[in-house]
Design a protein around this motif. Structure first.
Motif, PDB file in Angstrom:
ATOM      1  N   GLU A  84       9.734   5.439  -0.895  1.00 20.03           N
ATOM      2  CA  GLU A  84       8.703   4.669  -1.672  1.00 20.03           C
ATOM      3  C   GLU A  84       8.600   5.458  -3.199  1.00 20.03           C
ATOM      4  N   VAL A  95       7.078  -2.724  -0.685  1.00 18.51           N
ATOM      5  CA  VAL A  95       7.200  -2.061   0.389  1.00 18.51           C
ATOM      6  C   VAL A  95       6.544  -2.859   1.889  1.00 18.51           C
ATOM      7  N   THR A 155       2.591  -3.419  -1.777  1.00 17.50           N
ATOM      8  CA  THR A 155       2.613  -2.791  -0.617  1.00 17.50           C
ATOM      9  C   THR A 155       1.933  -3.512   0.501  1.00 17.50           C
TER      10      THR A 155
END
Length: 281
Positions: A120, A132, A189
């Motif tokens: 990440e 993500v 994310t």
């Protein structure tokens, strides 16, 4: 837009290819695998893509705009492998990367989190667009334990009463396809997990219902659980690693009630009971 999927011959990769083919034409999909011959039946173009051959990665990404980076299964080598893929994507002018990380990787006590957090961080530093996908556990993770449970008359584990928000692999594959083909996901994310959490006691009860047998859950100390996994055929080092995660799972490392996965795929996730019923059938 051309979308490529790494690890495409693996269990999640093949499902991701199928989910993508349900949304976009096959000629816009590229399957990447160490051995592309394993993808002869995939219905899409296949290219050789070996994480351990950095010099060959960028050429394999020619013409790719979106790269789905399915995390390597070689946990002890992941950081270097993922770093090589991200560098190759930058060299090949890939526009964005979707990366499959770990649920709550930034706070997870599981040893798996370290390599995912490194990837990440590398994505943020790459200058590429990225999303993500922090995947929780797969329902299917527990299926290999069922034959041993039926043989010994108990389902064993070490996660106590920890609740596990798992979903079927196909659910996570659909999320990959939804994000890869959709808009508005750059820089996001997602914490992806099943709608219906369960404990291993509840899993054992579902197994009992599906088989018509009394299969209780037996909670074991970490060393004993590692020994049980090794007795089932897992390599000892891998068995110890899996057993080491159980304390974190007991503390809630795999629980999430945000329902972001079902939100992305537009339907409820597959409950563990359905996966067990299908396996029993």
């Amino acid at each position: 837009m051309t979308i490529a999927v790494t690890g495409a011959s693996g269990q999640l990769g093949r499902l991701a290819l199928a989910a993508l083919q349900s949304r976009i034409p096959a000629d816009r999909i590229v399957a990447l695998a160490r051995d592309p011959a394993k993808l002869a039946d995939a219905g899409v173009a296949a290219r050789a893509f070996d994480y351990d051959r950095p010099e060959a990665l960028a050429p394999a990404l020619a013409g790719v705009e979106t790269l789905v980076l399915i995390s390597s299964t070689e946990v002890d080598r992941r950081i270097a492998q993922h770093r090589a893929v991200i560098a190759a994507a930058r060299d090949a002018d890939v526009s964005r990367i979707l990366y499959t990380s770990l649920l709550h990787a930034d706070t997870s006590p599981l040893s798996l989190a370290e390599s995912h957090l490194a990837a990440e961080a590398d994505l943020r530093a790459s200058g590429l667009g990225f999303t993500v996908l922090r995947n929780g556990w797969y329902n299917e993770n527990y299926l290999p334990s069922i034959p041993a449970a039926l043989d010994r008359g108990a389902f064993v584990g070490g996660s106590g009463d920890g609740r596990i928000s798992a979903a079927a692999r196909a659910d996570y594959a659909e999320a990959i396809a939804a994000v890869a083909t959709g808009d508005g996901h750059d820089g996001r994310t997602y914490e992806l997990a099943g709608d219906d959490a369960f404990t291993l006691t509840e899993l054992a009860a579902e197994l009992s219902r599906a088989t018509g047998r009394d299969i209780p859950y037996r909670n074991l100390p970490e060393p004993d659980y590692a020994a049980a996994l090794a007795a089932n055929g897992l390599p000892e080092g891998f068995a110890r690693m899996i057993a080491s995660w159980e304390g974190g799972i007991a503390g809630g490392a795999l629980f999430d009630d945000g329902r972001q996965l079902s939100g992305l795929i537009g339907r409820p996730t597959t409950p563990m009971a359905a996966t067990i019923a299908a396996e029993a059938a």
